[in-house]
Enzyme design. Structure first.
Site, mmCIF file in Angstrom:
data_model
loop_
_atom_site.group_PDB
_atom_site.id
_atom_site.type_symbol
_atom_site.label_atom_id
_atom_site.label_comp_id
_atom_site.label_asym_id
_atom_site.label_seq_id
_atom_site.Cartn_x
_atom_site.Cartn_y
_atom_site.Cartn_z
ATOM 1 N N HIS A 1 -12.628 91.807 86.947
ATOM 2 C CA HIS A 1 -12.916 91.865 85.510
ATOM 3 C C HIS A 1 -11.646 92.210 84.718
ATOM 4 C CE1 HIS A 1 -17.058 91.287 86.402
ATOM 5 N NE2 HIS A 1 -17.253 92.477 86.914
ATOM 6 N N GLU B 1 -20.228 68.678 74.524
ATOM 7 C CA GLU B 1 -19.715 68.115 75.758
ATOM 8 C C GLU B 1 -19.578 69.250 76.770
ATOM 9 O OE1 GLU B 1 -19.071 64.841 76.363
ATOM 10 O OE2 GLU B 1 -19.931 64.474 74.375
ATOM 11 N N ARG C 1 -14.724 94.642 92.560
ATOM 12 C CA ARG C 1 -15.083 93.681 91.508
ATOM 13 C C ARG C 1 -14.460 94.049 90.165
ATOM 14 N NH1 ARG C 1 -19.399 90.221 92.071
ATOM 15 N NH2 ARG C 1 -19.939 90.514 89.889
ATOM 16 N N LEU D 1 -8.129 81.470 63.953
ATOM 17 C CA LEU D 1 -9.204 81.352 64.937
ATOM 18 C C LEU D 1 -10.213 82.486 64.781
ATOM 19 C CD1 LEU D 1 -10.228 80.085 67.736
ATOM 20 C CD2 LEU D 1 -8.843 81.875 68.800
ATOM 21 N N ASP E 1 -16.681 82.640 84.300
ATOM 22 C CA ASP E 1 -17.323 82.951 85.576
ATOM 23 C C ASP E 1 -16.293 83.010 86.699
ATOM 24 O OD1 ASP E 1 -19.331 83.477 87.379
ATOM 25 O OD2 ASP E 1 -20.052 81.416 87.507
ATOM 26 N N TRP F 1 -27.050 93.745 82.445
ATOM 27 C CA TRP F 1 -27.434 95.161 82.435
ATOM 28 C C TRP F 1 -28.096 95.559 83.754
ATOM 29 C CZ3 TRP F 1 -25.133 97.993 79.003
ATOM 30 C CH2 TRP F 1 -24.875 97.519 77.714
ATOM 31 N N SER G 1 -23.972 89.306 79.545
ATOM 32 C CA SER G 1 -25.323 88.841 79.224
ATOM 33 C C SER G 1 -26.325 89.984 79.289
ATOM 34 C CB SER G 1 -25.745 87.738 80.205
ATOM 35 O OG SER G 1 -26.028 88.297 81.478
ATOM 36 N N THR G 2 -27.504 89.778 78.720
ATOM 37 C CA THR G 2 -28.548 90.803 78.827
ATOM 38 C C THR G 2 -28.925 91.021 80.290
ATOM 39 O OG1 THR G 2 -30.223 89.102 78.415
ATOM 40 C CG2 THR G 2 -29.502 90.404 76.530
ATOM 41 N N GLU G 3 -28.843 89.967 81.089
ATOM 42 C CA GLU G 3 -29.150 90.099 82.518
ATOM 43 C C GLU G 3 -28.118 90.965 83.243
ATOM 44 O OE1 GLU G 3 -31.250 86.761 80.804
ATOM 45 O OE2 GLU G 3 -29.094 87.167 80.887
ATOM 46 N N ARG H 1 -27.017 94.808 86.706
ATOM 47 C CA ARG H 1 -26.035 94.984 87.769
ATOM 48 C C ARG H 1 -25.917 96.469 88.142
ATOM 49 N NH1 ARG H 1 -20.938 90.809 86.870
ATOM 50 N NH2 ARG H 1 -22.176 88.897 86.964
ATOM 51 N N ARG I 1 -17.439 75.925 81.546
ATOM 52 C CA ARG I 1 -17.803 76.979 82.493
ATOM 53 C C ARG I 1 -16.817 76.952 83.648
ATOM 54 N NH1 ARG I 1 -23.391 79.491 84.433
ATOM 55 N NH2 ARG I 1 -22.535 80.947 85.959
#
Length: 253
Positions: free
Chosen positions: A43, A213, A39, A137, A26, A75, A71-73, A77, A194
């Protein structure tokens, strides 16, 4: 590697590393805005942070790294930002594939890929194919991802299996349910980070982080460094993970 980072790494107990670290990346937009930039520049700079953190996680010996990429949210933007992000994902993964192979990192994708444009999806799948045999990894990108949607989809899968007589409803337990999630076969995250100063989960790995945690960093994702990551791992190792037991029970195990 600078001296400060080397010093922090020397204080990390390699026998008590988290197996799986999940990250909510974030702060890209705020990083760009604070510099008077578009913006999209935030990114783009965030991609460099992904490269840094993937590298240090691999060097430390962490087995799984799962990054909340889109995220699906997201989309919802502005379309120009969504298009920019999809092109950035496609470009970044194509550019980084040789390094992933070199560092023995396997790429995995979780989320609703039906909404991802073909130009990006083809590059992601190509990278997954090229890194499929890597044994270090596992880096999972959560793209077009929603934890609630993942849980609903898992319920639908189980319901269909019950209807076909392949699963007895009375036999369904937590392990059965987890096997229908996008993260099936992976250990649950031990640590969720986060960045960006926000203190919420944002519909991310809701089932899987039941005993993770949590660490909320004020650092914006584009500025998040290997040192920041290692300091959090070091702090993680000071916590007592009880899983519902008492501290005395843990000590006597």
């Amino acid at each position: 590697m600078d001296e400060q980072l080397q010093n922090i790494i020397s204080q990390i107990d390699s026998s008590r590393l988290p197996q799986h670290v999940a990250v909510i990346m974030d702060g890209n937009g705020r990083w760009a805005k604070s510099r008077g930039l578009d913006r999209s520049m935030g990114h783009a700079e965030g991609v460099n942070a992904v490269r840094r953190i993937t590298e240090i996680a691999s060097d430390l010996g962490i087995r799984y790294l799962t990054l909340y990429t889109f995220s699906t949210e997201n989309w919802n933007r502005p379309q120009a930002e969504v298009d920019s992000l999809m092109h950035l994902i496609a470009y970044a993964i194509e550019q980084q594939t040789p390094d992933l192979i070199k560092n023995n990192v396997r790429l995995n994708i979780i989320g609703d890929l039906s909404r991802v444009p073909e130009f990006a999806l083809s590059r992601l799948r190509n990278c997954m194919e090229q890194t499929a045999s890597d044994t270090g990894l596992t880096m999972s990108l959560a793209i077009s991802y929603s934890a609630r949607a993942e849980i609903v989809d898992a319920v639908r899968r189980l319901a269909a299996d019950v209807a076909k007589g392949e699963v007895n409803a009375a036999d369904i337990d937590a392990d059965t349910f987890a096997s229908r999630l996008a993260t099936a076969g992976m250990p649950d995250p031990d640590l969720l980070i986060r960045t960006g100063g926000e203190c919420r989960i944002s519909n991310y790995l809701l089932w899987q982080i039941a005993y993770a945690e949590l660490y909320f960093s004020p650092v914006l994702w584009p500025d998040f460094s290997k040192t920041d990551f290692c300091n959090i791992i070091k702090q993680y190792q000071t916590r007592e993970r009880r899983f519902g037991l008492t501290g005395e029970q843990i000590k006597n195990k």
